[in-house]
Design a protein around this motif. Sequence first.
Motif, PDB file in Angstrom:
ATOM      1  N   UNK A 238       0.754  -1.129  -0.001  1.00  0.00           N
ATOM      2  CA  UNK A 238       0.048  -0.107   0.146  1.00  0.00           C
ATOM      3  C   UNK A 238       1.030   1.245   0.209  1.00  0.00           C
ATOM      4  N   UNK A 239       2.105   1.078  -0.438  1.00  0.00           N
ATOM      5  CA  UNK A 239       3.010   2.271  -0.459  1.00  0.00           C
ATOM      6  C   UNK A 239       3.278   2.610  -2.031  1.00  0.00           C
ATOM      7  N   UNK A 240       3.876   4.040  -2.089  1.00  0.00           N
ATOM      8  CA  UNK A 240       4.154   4.150  -3.685  1.00  0.00           C
ATOM      9  C   UNK A 240       5.444   5.309  -3.594  1.00  0.00           C
ATOM     10  N   UNK A 241       5.994   5.178  -4.467  1.00  0.00           N
ATOM     11  CA  UNK A 241       7.229   6.208  -4.432  1.00  0.00           C
ATOM     12  C   UNK A 241       6.747   7.387  -4.942  1.00  0.00           C
ATOM     13  N   UNK A 242       7.018   8.485  -4.522  1.00  0.00           N
ATOM     14  CA  UNK A 242       6.318   9.761  -5.159  1.00  0.00           C
ATOM     15  C   UNK A 242       7.566  10.162  -6.240  1.00  0.00           C
ATOM     16  N   UNK A 243       7.139  10.902  -7.241  1.00  0.00           N
ATOM     17  CA  UNK A 243       8.008  11.212  -8.485  1.00  0.00           C
ATOM     18  C   UNK A 243       9.422  11.824  -7.829  1.00  0.00           C
ATOM     19  N   UNK A 244       9.308  12.569  -6.816  1.00  0.00           N
ATOM     20  CA  UNK A 244      10.328  13.197  -6.411  1.00  0.00           C
ATOM     21  C   UNK A 244      11.569  12.110  -5.735  1.00  0.00           C
ATOM     22  N   UNK A 245      10.895  11.167  -4.960  1.00  0.00           N
ATOM     23  CA  UNK A 245      11.609  10.041  -4.517  1.00  0.00           C
ATOM     24  C   UNK A 245      12.230   9.130  -5.453  1.00  0.00           C
TER      25      UNK A 245
ATOM     26  N   UNK B 268      17.158  10.508   2.599  1.00  0.00           N
ATOM     27  CA  UNK B 268      16.536  11.074   1.645  1.00  0.00           C
ATOM     28  C   UNK B 268      15.385  11.998   1.923  1.00  0.00           C
ATOM     29  N   UNK B 269      15.294  12.824   1.072  1.00  0.00           N
ATOM     30  CA  UNK B 269      14.012  13.794   1.139  1.00  0.00           C
ATOM     31  C   UNK B 269      12.805  13.565   0.272  1.00  0.00           C
ATOM     32  N   UNK B 270      12.817  12.894  -0.617  1.00  0.00           N
ATOM     33  CA  UNK B 270      11.544  12.691  -1.184  1.00  0.00           C
ATOM     34  C   UNK B 270      10.557  11.496  -0.432  1.00  0.00           C
ATOM     35  N   UNK B 271       9.286  12.019  -0.569  1.00  0.00           N
ATOM     36  CA  UNK B 271       8.288  10.935   0.098  1.00  0.00           C
ATOM     37  C   UNK B 271       7.905   9.694  -0.261  1.00  0.00           C
ATOM     38  N   UNK B 272       8.054   8.697   0.581  1.00  0.00           N
ATOM     39  CA  UNK B 272       7.266   7.372   0.492  1.00  0.00           C
ATOM     40  C   UNK B 272       5.881   7.591   0.502  1.00  0.00           C
ATOM     41  N   UNK B 273       4.946   7.575  -0.307  1.00  0.00           N
ATOM     42  CA  UNK B 273       3.660   7.822  -0.034  1.00  0.00           C
ATOM     43  C   UNK B 273       2.879   6.718   0.484  1.00  0.00           C
TER      44      UNK B 273
END
Length: 261
Positions: free
Chosen positions: A83-90, A164-169
């Motif tokens: 139920x997780x997804x990588x944001x484009x930034x991550x 890391x800075x990008x969000x894991x959604x």
Amino acid sequence: MRQTLSIAMIAMNEEVNLPRTLESVRWADEIVVVDSGSTDSTREIAESYGAKTSYHPFGGHGEQKNVALDLCTSDWTLLLDADEALSPALQAEIRQLLNCPEGCVPQFDAYWIPRLNLYFGRWIRHGGFFPDRKLRLFKRGSARLSEGVGPHSTPQFTGPKGKLRGDLLHYAYPTLGIYLEHMNRYSSDIAPLLKNKGRTSKSIAAFIWNTVANPAATFVYNYIFRLGFLDGREGLILHINHSVYIHWKFIKAWRLGQGKE
């Protein structure tokens, strides 16, 4: 020289969540999905994204994820829940991190990733629920998950770690019903662990603290002092029910200690 990346996942009846997750990592070199007996199209969906799937009976959260880690063959491993997804930034940040110039390697062997949680249709950014950092990206073989600790098993890694800075959604709980079902199940999983540690609220003082004062104090701390109220009505619902979850797990441990559950 570019470092390769494996995605390690476990799944059970995740046909709703899986396409979103796999779409965000389809650029990875390898995707490994360990299924524990899905009756929906989980395995078919995973294989349509090129994932390597296998069956393994569920023996615990940490235990199952370690099975997935052992099947990964790339230089690096990214551990994900269905139920997780990588944001484009991550996505961009990880690809840049692993796209090392010749003779260069990432500074650290493991990285914390900030996780942004979706509750009842709202991204929660306060109350201690963000950045909710998780250790998910690490060199293959350098981390193992703790076992025998219920649903909150975490990777164990010794040594310096990067951030890391990008969000894991995290598309955690789209409805209140799903949230309550999960918390009921999680509290039932954790109660035996509390019992084994002797935390069964035998005295009146311990019972009142664990089942009443601790949940109430947690609500006040998270909702007031950690600014949970800034997340609106969804934040209020979340923090009330998170405190109820704490109440449940200690009540269930107390009942187990009495031999009544």
